[in-house]
Design an enzyme around this catalytic site. Sequence first.
Site, mmCIF file in Angstrom:
data_model
loop_
_atom_site.group_PDB
_atom_site.id
_atom_site.type_symbol
_atom_site.label_atom_id
_atom_site.label_comp_id
_atom_site.label_asym_id
_atom_site.label_seq_id
_atom_site.Cartn_x
_atom_site.Cartn_y
_atom_site.Cartn_z
ATOM 1 N N ASP A 18 49.604 30.991 44.753
ATOM 2 C CA ASP A 18 49.821 30.950 43.301
ATOM 3 C C ASP A 18 50.752 32.086 42.904
ATOM 4 O O ASP A 18 50.315 33.171 42.497
ATOM 5 C CB ASP A 18 48.506 30.989 42.524
ATOM 6 C CG ASP A 18 47.801 29.643 42.505
ATOM 7 O OD1 ASP A 18 48.327 28.684 43.119
ATOM 8 O OD2 ASP A 18 46.740 29.536 41.871
ATOM 9 N N TYR A 69 53.433 30.634 38.695
ATOM 10 C CA TYR A 69 52.830 29.816 37.643
ATOM 11 C C TYR A 69 53.903 29.101 36.813
ATOM 12 O O TYR A 69 53.692 28.765 35.649
ATOM 13 C CB TYR A 69 51.906 30.651 36.753
ATOM 14 C CG TYR A 69 50.587 30.939 37.441
ATOM 15 C CD1 TYR A 69 49.437 30.227 37.145
ATOM 16 C CD2 TYR A 69 50.506 31.909 38.435
ATOM 17 C CE1 TYR A 69 48.244 30.475 37.798
ATOM 18 C CE2 TYR A 69 49.325 32.164 39.104
ATOM 19 C CZ TYR A 69 48.194 31.445 38.773
ATOM 20 O OH TYR A 69 47.006 31.675 39.426
ATOM 21 N N ASN A 128 47.687 26.069 44.770
ATOM 22 C CA ASN A 128 47.798 24.813 44.036
ATOM 23 C C ASN A 128 48.954 24.831 43.037
ATOM 24 O O ASN A 128 49.551 23.781 42.745
ATOM 25 C CB ASN A 128 46.487 24.502 43.307
ATOM 26 C CG ASN A 128 46.008 25.637 42.417
ATOM 27 O OD1 ASN A 128 45.678 26.711 42.920
ATOM 28 N ND2 ASN A 128 45.960 25.418 41.103
ATOM 29 N N HIS A 181 44.390 30.131 50.347
ATOM 30 C CA HIS A 181 44.308 30.195 48.885
ATOM 31 C C HIS A 181 42.898 29.958 48.360
ATOM 32 O O HIS A 181 42.396 30.710 47.535
ATOM 33 C CB HIS A 181 45.267 29.194 48.245
ATOM 34 C CG HIS A 181 45.309 29.327 46.745
ATOM 35 N ND1 HIS A 181 45.717 30.480 46.122
ATOM 36 C CD2 HIS A 181 44.960 28.464 45.744
ATOM 37 C CE1 HIS A 181 45.644 30.331 44.804
ATOM 38 N NE2 HIS A 181 45.171 29.128 44.554
ATOM 39 N N HIS A 201 35.935 27.071 40.416
ATOM 40 C CA HIS A 201 36.300 26.583 41.755
ATOM 41 C C HIS A 201 35.160 26.700 42.764
ATOM 42 O O HIS A 201 35.402 26.815 43.973
ATOM 43 C CB HIS A 201 37.537 27.321 42.278
ATOM 44 C CG HIS A 201 38.696 27.312 41.327
ATOM 45 N ND1 HIS A 201 39.272 26.135 40.890
ATOM 46 C CD2 HIS A 201 39.385 28.326 40.744
ATOM 47 C CE1 HIS A 201 40.276 26.432 40.069
ATOM 48 N NE2 HIS A 201 40.347 27.742 39.947
ATOM 49 N N HIS A 218 42.798 32.098 44.237
ATOM 50 C CA HIS A 218 42.363 30.917 43.481
ATOM 51 C C HIS A 218 41.393 31.258 42.348
ATOM 52 O O HIS A 218 41.616 30.867 41.195
ATOM 53 C CB HIS A 218 41.757 29.889 44.428
ATOM 54 C CG HIS A 218 41.694 28.500 43.889
ATOM 55 N ND1 HIS A 218 42.705 27.945 43.119
ATOM 56 C CD2 HIS A 218 40.748 27.530 44.020
ATOM 57 C CE1 HIS A 218 42.383 26.707 42.816
ATOM 58 N NE2 HIS A 218 41.205 26.438 43.327
ATOM 59 N N VAL A 219 40.308 31.957 42.649
ATOM 60 C CA VAL A 219 39.357 32.384 41.626
ATOM 61 C C VAL A 219 39.873 33.695 41.037
ATOM 62 O O VAL A 219 40.113 34.658 41.766
ATOM 63 C CB VAL A 219 37.952 32.587 42.213
ATOM 64 C CG1 VAL A 219 36.999 33.090 41.135
ATOM 65 C CG2 VAL A 219 37.448 31.288 42.816
ATOM 66 N N HIS A 220 40.015 33.754 39.710
ATOM 67 C CA HIS A 220 40.645 34.903 39.072
ATOM 68 C C HIS A 220 39.630 36.019 38.846
ATOM 69 O O HIS A 220 39.279 36.382 37.720
ATOM 70 C CB HIS A 220 41.306 34.472 37.765
ATOM 71 C CG HIS A 220 42.353 33.436 37.964
ATOM 72 N ND1 HIS A 220 42.873 32.678 36.941
ATOM 73 C CD2 HIS A 220 42.991 33.005 39.095
ATOM 74 C CE1 HIS A 220 43.773 31.837 37.424
ATOM 75 N NE2 HIS A 220 43.854 32.022 38.731
#
Length: 479
Positions: A195, A198, A233, A318, A328, A355-357
């Site tokens: 990622d 964006y 993604n 990711h 997620h 992936h997880v912020h």
Amino acid sequence: MAFGLWFTLFELLLKLFLILAFVKKGSAGITSTFTRTKWQSFDIPLDHKVLAIPNGYNAPQQVHITQGDYDGKAVMISWVTADKPGSSRVQYGTSENKYDFKADGTVANYTFYNYKSGYIHHCLVDGLEYETKYYYKIGEGHSSREFWFQTPPKIDPDSPFTFGIIGDLGQTYNSLSTLEHYMQSGGQTVLFLGDLSYADRYQYNDVGIRWDSWGRFIERSAAYQPWIWSAGNHEIEYMPDVGEVLPFKSFLHRFSTPHLASRSKNPLWYAIRRASAHIIVLSSYSPHVKYTPQWLWLRDELKRVDRKKTPWLIIIMHVPIYNSNQAHFMEGESMRAVFERWFVRHRVDFIFAGHVHAYERSYRISNIRYNVSSGYRYPVPNKSAPVYVTVGDAGNQEGLAGRFRDPQPEYSAFREASYGHSTLELKNRTHAFLNWHRNEDGQKVHADSVIFLNRRWASNLRRRRLKEDQLKARGKIDF
């Protein structure tokens, strides 16, 4: 006791105090109660100076480098020229303003909807010496630009090295804070967890424009040290409404990986060796079930790992395999079901994902006993398993993932939803320091800091010392 030892002890106690000041005990680990300042998560305007186009006609921009081979004696230098192809040549040498060598690369461009990219150059510079500072020059005439990079130490079990760990960066003011903090951390190479820009959150031509701005945004770091890429993604960019259906189109044109050097047929998964680490990059959004190309490649690559040369085995991807955030949750289950047994068998040290912020670190656990009929539902402690670390908190415009599952699962050691980055300091074959730095702290403060012992070499060292003590007691050896 020597002053240096007292100072080190004081520093460790201070870190422990600062960590405990912001945490509370969960059912197993720690969930931080730190409340961050409310910074707006919107992208930096295109006319901001940190996204500025360099001066000069057709001047190289978006300069970045990555490792160009398997063992760290080559770099791939990439850049974009906006107006015409220009030269794809890199001039380089070991003295500033003195370029004794040259290499020629390739140039290409692509379209995305009605956007037409600039001319994207990739040039492999190989045959380099370890632990050497190289200066390089790209572009033509008065528009040329100069940079430098440092090659890593040789492949050796005691070669020290510091990796930066960054995921889900984007191009907001929070992203800028993360990048500036990282550049002061002493990191030598970035392991990027997917990622990137964006840009897919934009429409039409703005997708390509925001890829360009992100390339200029990271140049302040990525032109001077390798960034090791994995795709997330937001790199898929499947947009059939505008006729764009080729996954990873922008990413694959803009970012090169040394996949062929590790016998991979796809640039989305590959491996490198650097200093004392063997690093494997996996693709969460490519087929990975049994007999697929990624599965076959990983099976063979794990057999190539030589812990006598690279005692630290690191995997980046990711999508996290273990994650206790509501965001997620369990999206990595398909990869866990296929690969976890291999991770345990080969005693992988760390698996980093984004992936997880948020940030989260696990204990060493596994769930390899589970299947649909066994009834073993929960992960259990396993000394052969990796530590799973989620570092998807670099600052993108989607904001933080602040909703953790409650109670905290027993596999979760520490978790916090704040912007930041991690560093992994490989000290030698026996010790490594993992740090997570929250953006709002001072540079010397780590919100999570752990010392890890290498399970092969540290245990061997303990056994050897025990044997030496026994022999010494019997008068068999002289020290």
